[in-house]
Structures are given as structure tokens and as C-alpha cells.
Motif scaffolding. Structure first.
Motif: not given
Length: 403
Positions: A52-59, A68-74, A95-97
Motif C-alpha cells: 500500500g505504501v509503495t503503491m502510494f509513492v508510485d502513484s 487500481v487500489p484493489s491490487q493492494i490486497f492481491s 492506522t497506516v494512513l
């Protein structure tokens, strides 16, 4: 929305690992349920947080790339939805946010503070919706699987041996050992209607199985095992809290059947789930024979349709009318049985029956009244008279076969 500057993206990337580490520390300290999870589940949650944190930085680095936020749970198996609830998952996301909101602005240049906060909140909203979708799909899949197990169990009750039927019912979640009753109905239910039906059944009975088949539905209800007794011809009135376990489960079945919005037949109450096939077959036979009794109430008990079921060729109806109607009448003795038979054969005439039997008309009245009290069907009532007449005929045929 403004985009992060190049220095801001670079600084955020450098702080990424630290933010992940602090997020996991915060999760562990803030949530007791997380610490009690098996190590494998904790590792899966940690993998979700890292991604999740990695995808946020990537975005933030590539805002033009579709997110595609659902990929976080993949990175976590679907089984994890059965380990922690949606509420717990959203608590972990918050909490992460919180950690990202606290630390990301400090990692970037001052001019990027507001932009990174907006990006975090937007990303968090999308992740929250994605988590809800994941749980909704998991619930839908579980519901479809449960429905399949229930249908298989109902099929087993109709066609297989009692032990196999009981085993399959247990696989579908049946736990009780008390009395059981089945319902067969003509009605069309959508997914929401089926969900509401299951909810109602579980509120009224200890156990339930629901099998939807096109324009019809089969339902099996189980009651408690704290009381014993036999089902009476007429159930306990709706709203009553008293009665045996058999009467109460029959009452629940009548209430469920009455709300289905179509023709419904309630089978006889049987001792347990291994005998449920008998109640199911009776209810289905009653549903097929229902057009023969235009004035039938809705819902109606399968045992009240025994004449129509007999004429429709239901073998089980022959057995039931012998045990339910003919046997208790025959046990009262010949004067009572012959009086009923003569009265019905002579078109319901008290005087003709009295002359034929060489007794007074009051004697005929007395005998018919005793039969009504003891057997449960009144020969002077047209519908009950039909039931008694059919029972006498079936009894005579049975004696003829044995001779």
C-alpha cells in the motif's frame, strides 16, 4: 490537483521504507487483535501494508498512471477475509494512513506539504472502498458456496439414504437434533429475496436450509430438541410462545410459508434431519396436488391434501392416510368405523344411517362426535368427510391386498 515536485517525489521515495517500518510498528502497538493473529496472517497484513505504501509513492511519482487500489490486497489470500473482519481491515488502513499523513509531509519540501496530504487522503479513500469491495466479493462467494451446499443437502434428502442426507446437511451447517419440517412453494425470489428469506428462517428456527429452483423454493427448518411429542392436525396459533418443539417448528414453518408470496405447502413434522426427506417429499407431492383443491388455504399442510395426493398417485399419501386417519378410526372399533362409512355412503343422512344400522339417530350423532374428537376429522364436514371416506377406502383396499 497539483503534482509533487521532482524533489518531493525523490524525498518521498527515500522515506518509503521508514514509513513502512513505522506503520507496522504502529499497527502492532495499536491493535490487540493483530498481535493475537497467527504469524502467517500477520505476515500477510504486513505485505499488504508494504504494498500500500509503495503503491502510494508510485502513484505520486506517476500520477498519470491509472491506479487500481484493489491490487493492494492481491498479496493476501482471500482466506484472510475470514480471519479479520472488514471493520478490523479498515482500522488497519486508517492506522497506516495516519502514519503516512504524519510523516510524508515532513519528508518532502515545504511547498509540497499540502499536495502530499491531499494525495494521502485521496489514496486512503480509494483503498477503503477497495477493501469494502474485496470483502463484498468474498461474502458473495461464500454465499454462493453455502447455497450450493444447501441445495446438495436438500437433494440428498430427496433421493439418498437418511445417513448421507444427515451428513450433507451437517456439511451445510446443520447443527440441531430436534424436530424438522419442510416447505415447498411456488415463488420467484431474486438474490435479495433469498437473503431475506434465510434471515427470517434463522430468526424463527434453530437450523435452516434453503434451495431455490427456478420458480420454486424448498426450505427445511429445524427446531429445538427440548420437547417431545407429535405434531397435531392444527398448529399452535401464530404469535404463541407455548407448545412442544414439534408444534413450535410447525408454527415457524407456517409463518415462513405465509410470507413467500406464492402457493406453499408445509410437510409433516419429523423427528430429525435424517427423516427430513419424508417431510420434503410430502410437501412436494402436496404442491403438485394443490390444483385439485381450489379452495385450499395458503399455506396448507401436506397432510390436509391427502385425498388429492392419493388421486395424483402419491404412494406416500396412502401410507400417511392409513396411519394418520384410518388407523385411529379402526382402533375405535367397528361400531364407530361402520357408522362413519355408512353415513358417508348414504350422503350424510342421519336418519338413513340410523335406519340402516338399526340404531337411533342420536346414537349416530354420538358416534360421529366421538370420531371427530378422537380422530380429528368431522364426518359432518364436507372436507373432513372426504378425508375419512378416502381413508376407509384405502383401508379396505389394504385389507384386500393382505387377504
Amino acid at each position: 490537483m497539483d503534482e509533487l515536485s521532482a524533489p518531493g517525489v525523490s524525498a518521498l521515495r527515500q522515506a518509503q521504507d521508514t514509513i513502512i517500518e513505522h506503520s507496522l510498528d504502529r499497527i502492532s502497538s495499536a491493535h490487540d487483535f493483530y498481535r493475537t493473529l497467527p504469524e502467517g496472517s500477520r505476515d500477510q497484513i504486513a505485505a499488504v501494508a508494504r504494498l500500500g505504501v509503495t503503491m502510494f509513492v508510485d502513484s505520486a511519482e506517476n500520477p498519470s498512471t491509472p491506479l487500481v487500489p484493489s491490487q493492494i490486497f492481491s498479496v493476501a489470500p482471500a482466506a484472510l477475509t475470514g480471519v479479520i473482519t472488514l471493520e478490523q481491515t479498515l482500522a488497519l488502513v486508517r492506522t497506516v494512513l495516519d502514519v503516512v499523513v504524519d510523516e510524508a509531509p515532513r519528508a518532502v519540501p515545504k511547498e509540497d506539504h499540502d499536495t502530499v496530504r491531499i494525495l494521502v487522503l485521496t489514496f486512503g479513500r480509494d483503498v477503503g472502498f477497495a477493501a469494502a469491495e474485496v470483502y463484498a466479493r468474498a461474502a458473495e462467494a461464500r454465499g454462493a458456496w453455502d447455497a450450493r451446499l444447501e441445495s446438495v443437502a436438500v437433494d440428498a434428502m430427496l433421493h439418498d439414504d437418511p445417513e448421507d442426507a444427515a451428513t450433507r446437511a451437517g456439511t451445510a451447517g446443520w447443527n440441531g437434533t430436534g424436530p424438522v419440517v419442510a416447505i415447498a412453494a411456488r415463488t420467484t425470489l431474486d438474490a435479495l429475496g433469498v437473503s431475506r428469506l434465510r434471515h427470517e428462517c434463522r430468526n424463527l428456527a434453530s437450523d435452516c436450509l434453503v434451495s431455490v429452483r427456478g420458480d420454486s423454493v424448498l426450505i427445511v427448518l429445524g427446531g429445538g430438541s427440548q420437547a417431545h411429542g407429535s405434531s397435531s392436525k392444527h398448529p399452535v396459533p401464530q404469535g404463541s410462545r407455548s407448545g412442544t418443539a414439534e408444534q413450535l417448528v410447525d408454527q415457524a414453518a407456517m409463518q415462513v410459508a405465509g410470507g413467500l408470496g406464492g402457493s406453499a405447502v408445509v410437510g409433516p413434522v419429523v423427528p430429525g434431519i435424517s427423516h427430513a426427506g419424508r417431510s420434503l417429499r410430502s410437501a412436494l407431492a402436496g404442491l403438485r396436488a394443490l390444483p385439485g383443491w381450489v379452495e385450499a388455504p395458503n399455506p396448507v399442510h401436506a397432510d390436509d391434501l391427502l385425498p388429492e395426493r392419493l388421486l395424483a398417485g402419491d404412494e406416500l399419501a396412502g401410507e400417511q392416510i392409513l396411519s394418520l386417519v384410518h388407523a385411529p378410526l379402526h382402533e375405535m372399533g367397528d361400531p364407530f368405523e361402520s357408522t362413519v362409512a355408512t353415513y358417508l355412503a348414504l350422503g350424510g343422512s342421519l336418519e338413513a344411517t340410523a335406519r340402516n344400522l338399526f340404531v337411533h339417530a342420536n346414537t349416530v350423532r354420538y358416534r360421529l362426535g366421538r370420531v371427530s374428537e378422537q380422530v380429528g376429522w368431522d364426518a359432518t364436514n364436507a372436507r373432513d368427510g372426504l378425508m375419512l371416506h378416502m381413508a376407509i377406502i384405502v383401508g379396505r383396499l389394504a385389507v384386500g391386498r393382505e387377504a
